[in-house]
Design a protein around this motif. Structure first.
Motif, PDB file in Angstrom:
ATOM      1  N   LYS A 396     -12.022   9.442 -11.752  1.00 24.99           N
ATOM      2  CA  LYS A 396     -12.724   8.365 -12.453  1.00 24.99           C
ATOM      3  C   LYS A 396     -11.843   7.773 -13.543  1.00 24.99           C
ATOM      4  O   LYS A 396     -11.856   6.562 -13.782  1.00 24.99           O
ATOM      5  CB  LYS A 396     -14.026   8.897 -13.058  1.00 24.99           C
ATOM      6  N   GLU A 397     -11.091   8.647 -14.205  1.00 28.53           N
ATOM      7  CA  GLU A 397     -10.236   8.179 -15.289  1.00 28.53           C
ATOM      8  C   GLU A 397      -9.014   7.433 -14.762  1.00 28.53           C
ATOM      9  O   GLU A 397      -8.494   6.525 -15.422  1.00 28.53           O
ATOM     10  CB  GLU A 397      -9.775   9.368 -16.141  1.00 28.53           C
ATOM     11  N   ASP A 398      -8.541   7.812 -13.567  1.00 26.84           N
ATOM     12  CA  ASP A 398      -7.335   7.196 -13.019  1.00 26.84           C
ATOM     13  C   ASP A 398      -7.538   6.933 -11.531  1.00 26.84           C
ATOM     14  O   ASP A 398      -7.208   7.761 -10.684  1.00 26.84           O
ATOM     15  CB  ASP A 398      -6.132   8.126 -13.226  1.00 26.84           C
ATOM     16  N   PRO A 399      -8.095   5.777 -11.182  1.00 29.99           N
ATOM     17  CA  PRO A 399      -8.372   5.472  -9.770  1.00 29.99           C
ATOM     18  C   PRO A 399      -7.120   5.163  -8.957  1.00 29.99           C
ATOM     19  O   PRO A 399      -7.172   5.182  -7.729  1.00 29.99           O
ATOM     20  CB  PRO A 399      -9.288   4.242  -9.852  1.00 29.99           C
ATOM     21  N   ASP A 400      -6.009   4.871  -9.614  1.00 28.04           N
ATOM     22  CA  ASP A 400      -4.761   4.556  -8.913  1.00 28.04           C
ATOM     23  C   ASP A 400      -3.640   5.463  -9.423  1.00 28.04           C
ATOM     24  O   ASP A 400      -2.683   5.008 -10.058  1.00 28.04           O
ATOM     25  CB  ASP A 400      -4.370   3.089  -9.125  1.00 28.04           C
ATOM     26  N   PRO A 401      -3.706   6.770  -9.150  1.00 26.55           N
ATOM     27  CA  PRO A 401      -2.757   7.712  -9.760  1.00 26.55           C
ATOM     28  C   PRO A 401      -1.382   7.687  -9.099  1.00 26.55           C
ATOM     29  O   PRO A 401      -1.253   7.791  -7.884  1.00 26.55           O
ATOM     30  CB  PRO A 401      -3.436   9.066  -9.545  1.00 26.55           C
ATOM     31  N   LEU A 402      -0.356   7.539  -9.915  1.00 25.28           N
ATOM     32  CA  LEU A 402       1.037   7.589  -9.476  1.00 25.28           C
ATOM     33  C   LEU A 402       1.286   6.705  -8.261  1.00 25.28           C
ATOM     34  O   LEU A 402       1.718   7.154  -7.208  1.00 25.28           O
ATOM     35  CB  LEU A 402       1.440   9.032  -9.168  1.00 25.28           C
ATOM     36  N   ARG A 403       0.984   5.442  -8.414  1.00 28.58           N
ATOM     37  CA  ARG A 403       1.231   4.488  -7.326  1.00 28.58           C
ATOM     38  C   ARG A 403       2.735   4.314  -7.122  1.00 28.58           C
ATOM     39  O   ARG A 403       3.510   4.272  -8.065  1.00 28.58           O
ATOM     40  CB  ARG A 403       0.604   3.138  -7.662  1.00 28.58           C
ATOM     41  N   LYS A 404       3.133   4.226  -5.884  1.00 29.21           N
ATOM     42  CA  LYS A 404       4.515   3.916  -5.537  1.00 29.21           C
ATOM     43  C   LYS A 404       4.511   2.731  -4.584  1.00 29.21           C
ATOM     44  O   LYS A 404       3.792   2.780  -3.579  1.00 29.21           O
ATOM     45  CB  LYS A 404       5.203   5.119  -4.862  1.00 29.21           C
ATOM     46  N   PRO A 405       5.252   1.669  -4.861  1.00 28.05           N
ATOM     47  CA  PRO A 405       6.110   1.436  -6.027  1.00 28.05           C
ATOM     48  C   PRO A 405       5.299   1.405  -7.329  1.00 28.05           C
ATOM     49  O   PRO A 405       4.115   1.070  -7.333  1.00 28.05           O
ATOM     50  CB  PRO A 405       6.734   0.071  -5.744  1.00 28.05           C
ATOM     51  N   ASP A 406       5.951   1.745  -8.418  1.00 28.47           N
ATOM     52  CA  ASP A 406       5.274   1.816  -9.710  1.00 28.47           C
ATOM     53  C   ASP A 406       4.721   0.466 -10.150  1.00 28.47           C
ATOM     54  O   ASP A 406       3.631   0.390 -10.716  1.00 28.47           O
ATOM     55  CB  ASP A 406       6.242   2.348 -10.770  1.00 28.47           C
ATOM     56  N   ASN A 407       5.469  -0.596  -9.895  1.00 25.89           N
ATOM     57  CA  ASN A 407       5.030  -1.944 -10.254  1.00 25.89           C
ATOM     58  C   ASN A 407       3.936  -2.389  -9.289  1.00 25.89           C
ATOM     59  O   ASN A 407       4.174  -2.541  -8.083  1.00 25.89           O
ATOM     60  CB  ASN A 407       6.218  -2.919 -10.188  1.00 25.89           C
ATOM     61  N   LYS A 408       2.744  -2.606  -9.807  1.00 24.92           N
ATOM     62  CA  LYS A 408       1.620  -2.966  -8.941  1.00 24.92           C
ATOM     63  C   LYS A 408       1.772  -4.339  -8.306  1.00 24.92           C
ATOM     64  O   LYS A 408       0.985  -4.695  -7.423  1.00 24.92           O
ATOM     65  CB  LYS A 408       0.312  -2.894  -9.734  1.00 24.92           C
ATOM     66  N   GLN A 409       2.762  -5.088  -8.746  1.00 22.49           N
ATOM     67  CA  GLN A 409       3.014  -6.386  -8.135  1.00 22.49           C
ATOM     68  C   GLN A 409       3.997  -6.270  -6.961  1.00 22.49           C
ATOM     69  O   GLN A 409       4.242  -7.241  -6.259  1.00 22.49           O
ATOM     70  CB  GLN A 409       3.592  -7.357  -9.184  1.00 22.49           C
ATOM     71  N   GLU A 410       4.536  -5.077  -6.751  1.00 24.48           N
ATOM     72  CA  GLU A 410       5.506  -4.880  -5.687  1.00 24.48           C
ATOM     73  C   GLU A 410       4.905  -4.073  -4.541  1.00 24.48           C
ATOM     74  O   GLU A 410       3.979  -3.284  -4.732  1.00 24.48           O
ATOM     75  CB  GLU A 410       6.744  -4.144  -6.217  1.00 24.48           C
ATOM     76  N   VAL A 411       5.459  -4.255  -3.353  1.00 25.54           N
ATOM     77  CA  VAL A 411       5.065  -3.470  -2.174  1.00 25.54           C
ATOM     78  C   VAL A 411       6.330  -3.080  -1.418  1.00 25.54           C
ATOM     79  O   VAL A 411       7.397  -3.671  -1.608  1.00 25.54           O
ATOM     80  CB  VAL A 411       4.117  -4.261  -1.236  1.00 25.54           C
ATOM     81  N   PHE A 412       6.212  -2.060  -0.571  1.00 32.40           N
ATOM     82  CA  PHE A 412       7.338  -1.663   0.259  1.00 32.40           C
ATOM     83  C   PHE A 412       7.606  -2.734   1.314  1.00 32.40           C
ATOM     84  O   PHE A 412       6.677  -3.233   1.954  1.00 32.40           O
ATOM     85  CB  PHE A 412       7.040  -0.344   0.982  1.00 32.40           C
ATOM     86  N   ALA A 413       8.870  -3.053   1.503  1.00 33.34           N
ATOM     87  CA  ALA A 413       9.244  -3.934   2.611  1.00 33.34           C
ATOM     88  C   ALA A 413       9.211  -3.135   3.908  1.00 33.34           C
ATOM     89  O   ALA A 413       9.129  -1.896   3.896  1.00 33.34           O
ATOM     90  CB  ALA A 413      10.637  -4.507   2.368  1.00 33.34           C
ATOM     91  N   ASP A 414       9.250  -3.813   5.037  1.00 34.28           N
ATOM     92  CA  ASP A 414       9.223  -3.133   6.330  1.00 34.28           C
ATOM     93  C   ASP A 414      10.349  -2.106   6.410  1.00 34.28           C
ATOM     94  O   ASP A 414      11.516  -2.420   6.168  1.00 34.28           O
ATOM     95  CB  ASP A 414       9.388  -4.146   7.469  1.00 34.28           C
ATOM     96  N   GLY A 415       9.974  -0.874   6.747  1.00 33.30           N
ATOM     97  CA  GLY A 415      10.954   0.195   6.894  1.00 33.30           C
ATOM     98  C   GLY A 415      11.304   0.913   5.621  1.00 33.30           C
ATOM     99  O   GLY A 415      11.929   1.990   5.663  1.00 33.30           O
ATOM    100  N   ASP A 416      10.906   0.381   4.466  1.00 32.38           N
ATOM    101  CA  ASP A 416      11.278   1.003   3.194  1.00 32.38           C
ATOM    102  C   ASP A 416      10.553   2.322   2.943  1.00 32.38           C
ATOM    103  O   ASP A 416      11.103   3.222   2.310  1.00 32.38           O
ATOM    104  CB  ASP A 416      10.994   0.046   2.025  1.00 32.38           C
ATOM    105  N   PHE A 417       9.307   2.414   3.398  1.00 29.86           N
ATOM    106  CA  PHE A 417       8.537   3.618   3.083  1.00 29.86           C
ATOM    107  C   PHE A 417       9.197   4.861   3.669  1.00 29.86           C
ATOM    108  O   PHE A 417       9.290   5.897   3.003  1.00 29.86           O
ATOM    109  CB  PHE A 417       7.109   3.497   3.598  1.00 29.86           C
ATOM    110  N   ALA A 418       9.645   4.788   4.924  1.00 33.55           N
ATOM    111  CA  ALA A 418      10.285   5.944   5.551  1.00 33.55           C
ATOM    112  C   ALA A 418      11.527   6.358   4.774  1.00 33.55           C
ATOM    113  O   ALA A 418      11.779   7.558   4.571  1.00 33.55           O
ATOM    114  CB  ALA A 418      10.630   5.633   7.000  1.00 33.55           C
TER     115      ALA A 418
END
Length: 675
Positions: A396-418
């Motif tokens: 409840k206190e932290d609904p988005d814990p330790l998001r990766k990528p850290d910047n919530k405006q960024e997302v993994f590009a294709d193939g980056d997650f692996a």
């Protein structure tokens, strides 16, 4: 060349032990066929018709009628005993009648509320109380009362099995099932009335017993866990003489739209078998395979499993290709060797989920929670679609814990997650939990690198744990024996640690690389979090470059396959192999050890290393719990309990884990016969 039996009549055929890999049985009639211990890897059973041959089905219906007749006879005896209430000429007989009635009422009530097993316990208690009253009055013997309870349980149980068996039996449609059930009920009531001395009482009791039995059998076939014993007996009864795959290898077999009632899958290898739109999968004899879980069966049939709970389930080798698993919870589950190609795992909870050799090709992991998940170098991550993940479960206190990528405006590009996740699992982890000696570490690491150049050791991470503990991570070449490397390293480390400072200095003076590594470790030990970056090959220690990092702990710090997540997953697997408690109000070994596991994981007083050590002992108890009365298993259990008490001894008395230990250890010891 694979054999082709498509569309053929194979009723009653014997394929026992044969190699039928890749064979085509599509649209075939395999009722009564015997595939015991056969190799059916990649076989096609789509649209096949399994189950009983007509002759066997008729035979089993007749047997169900005989069981019903036996039930009627037992109810008639119960009716006679209850009718003694009206015997005004004998006070002793009246007491016998009332005793029988009390026991029957207790049995009916408890059985309906808590199941047949609990009902049998109620019979024993009620019978004992009735006997006590009778003895106190010196009017009747106890044997009659206990016998009455046994007759009540046997009467209801026989009819419940008969009715459930008739429902599980097969016939060709609802007409055959109706005839089987109706015959069973009529025989029970008629014999109950005919054989009793007082028709009115016997009739009422026979009808009451029949109604209770109908309810039990209906709830059992609906999957009510309270009546699982009745269901299991009925399914086993209905599968007698049916299609048998017992002990067969059905890896990659296809049962799409097959009819599978009265089929035996005990001890069968079901790795990546396909069950899409299979019919009557709830009427198979599953043994200990994943088919025993009703929720899993429905998922396999429909491919729809959104937002369901499969925590701690043993799903090794399951085929969920293309399934909708969004928001599903797999906490502590074993999905090793599973086919999850193109599955939707968005927002799925994968905490401590085992994924060894799992195929995640093309799966959607966006928003998944991957805290301490157990991926390995055999986990297939090619083409995984993932914009972001979370390294912890939400609160409840932290609904988005330790998001990766850290910047919530960024997302993994294709193939980056692996590429991002891969370094987590390909490391040798060297954990030092007391009296850390940086110089001894440096010397031992240098020796290990020189003795095993083929391992291509590279230091990739360090993390300080508490005040006097440190974890070192070293990348190794594929195929390296990490167990051997770890054992050799700690043998050397303990020897070098025992040397005097002057002796250690003699070794250090001969190598600039050892001095560089010692300085690195000393620096890292003075920081809360540390990792290395750059040229860290052990063949050239002097090139190491150390930098601070505030975001490594959630990635490289807590997610190695050798860490808490893997150990917890292994414990869960061992616990799932233990039988459930027969009495819901009296936990068995499985339930007690599960409580102990949860208490250890949730403890805030134990370090990760101490939790790992404690969970290893819980796993030992789970293994021993398969045969708790064996002397060798009892010794194992005694040792494990002693070790756990030692780990818990440093906990403050108010710690919830200490309280849990004080409560659970005596109960666990008692189940192992340790007093």
């Amino acid at each position: 060349m694979a054999l082709d039996f498509s569309g053929e009549n194979l009723r009653g055929r014997n394929f026992k032990g044969q190699d039928l890999a890749g064979a085509n049985f599509s649209y075939a009639d395999i009722r009564g066929a015997n595939f015991t211990n056969a190799n059916l890897t990649g076989a096609n059973f789509s649209h096949a018709k399994a189950g009983l041959q007509r002759g066997w089905a008729i035979f089993l219906v007749i047997v169900s009628w005989l069981l019903s007749g036996l039930s009627g006879c037992l109810w008639s005896v119960n009716g006679y005993l209850v009718s003694l209430i009206f015997d005004t000429s004998s006070l002793e007989n009246q007491i016998r009648g009332w005793t029988a009635l009390v026991v029957l009422i207790a049995f009916f009530f408890v059985t309906i509320c808590q199941g047949a097993v609990a009902g049998a316990g109620a019979v024993a208690v009620a019978g004992a109380l009735a006997v006590a009253v009778a003895v106190a009055g010196a009017l009747a013997s106890g044997g009659t009362r206990v016998g009455t309870g046994a007759l009540a349980g046997a009467g209801a149980g026989a009819l419940a099995v008969a009715v459930a068996g008739a429902l599980a039996l097969a016939g060709a449609g609802s007409g055959a099932r109706t005839l089987a059930v109706a015959g069973a009920l009529v025989l029970t009531v008629v014999l109950g009335i005919a054989l009793a001395k007082i028709g009115t009482v016997a009739g009422a009791l026979a009808v009451a017993g029949t109604l209770v039995s109908i309810y039990i059998s209906w709830r059992a076939m609906k999957g009510d866990q309270k009546h699982s014993l009745i269901r299991n007996i009925a399914i086993a009864f209905a599968a007698t003489g049916g299609t048998s795959f017992r002990g067969a290898n059905l890896t990659n077999a296809d049962f799409t739209q097959a009819i599978l009632k009265s089929t035996d899958f005990r001890n069968t290898i079901l790795i990546c078998s396909r069950w899409y739109q299979a019919k009557m999968l709830d009427r198979v004899r599953p043994g200990l395979t994943y088919l025993q879980n009703a929720q899993v069966r429905q998922l396999l049939i429909t491919g729809q499993g959104q937002d369901i709970n499969l925590d701690r389930q043993n799903l090794r080798g399951i085929n969920l290709q293309g399934a909708n698993l969004a928001d599903t919870s797999f906490v502590g589950a074993d999905l090793s060797e599973a086919n999850l190609q193109d599955a939707d795992l968005s927002r799925a909870k994968l905490k401590q989920t085992q994924l060894d050799a799992t195929d995640l090709t093309g799966a959607n992991l966006t928003g998944a929670y991957i805290e301490d998940w157990g991926i390995t170098n055999t986990t297939k991550l090619h083409g995984v679609r993932c914009e972001y993940v979370f390294m912890r479960l939400p609160t409840k206190e932290d609904p988005d814990p330790l998001r990766k990528p850290d910047n919530k405006q960024e997302v993994f590009a294709d193939g980056d997650f692996a590429d991002f996740i891969k370094p987590i699992f390909d490391t040798l982890d060297l954990y030092h939990n007391q009296g850390v000696d940086p110089r001894a570490i440096a010397i031992a690491l240098k020796n290990l690198a020189e003795n095993h150049p083929e391992a291509e050791l590279e230091i990739v991470g360090m993390e300080k744990r508490g005040d006097d503990k440190i974890l070192l991570r070293a990348k190794t070449a594929p195929g390296s024996d990490k167990s051997q490397l770890s054992a050799e390293y700690f043998d050397d480390y303990n020897q070098f640690k025992a040397l005097s400072q002057s002796q250690q200095l003699l070794l250090v003076e001969r190598s600039e690389r050892i001095r560089s590594l010692e300085n690195m470790i000393t620096t890292a030990f003075g920081q809360p979090k540390f990792y290395t970056q750059g040229d860290t090959n052990m063949s050239d220690i002097s090139g190491i470059n150390i930098q601070d990092s505030s975001n490594v702990s959630g990635i490289a710090g807590n997610n190695s396959i050798a860490n808490l997540g893997i150990i917890t997953g292994n414990v869960s697997i061992a616990l799932n192999q233990l039988p459930d408690a027969t009495d819901a109000d009296k936990p068995g070994i499985k339930e007690l050890l599960s409580q102990l596991q949860d208490a250890i994981i949730q403890s805030t007083y134990l370090s990760e290393e101490e939790k790992s050590e404690a969970l290893e002992q819980v796993k030992a108890l789970a293994e021993a719990g398969k045969n708790p009365q064996e002397s060798t298993k009892q010794k194992t259990a005694k040792t494990a309990i002693t070790m756990l008490k030692g780990i818990f001894s440093s906990l403050p008395a108010i710690a919830s884990l200490a309280e849990a230990g004080n409560k659970l250890f005596p109960a666990i010891s008692q189940l192992f016969g340790l007093g």
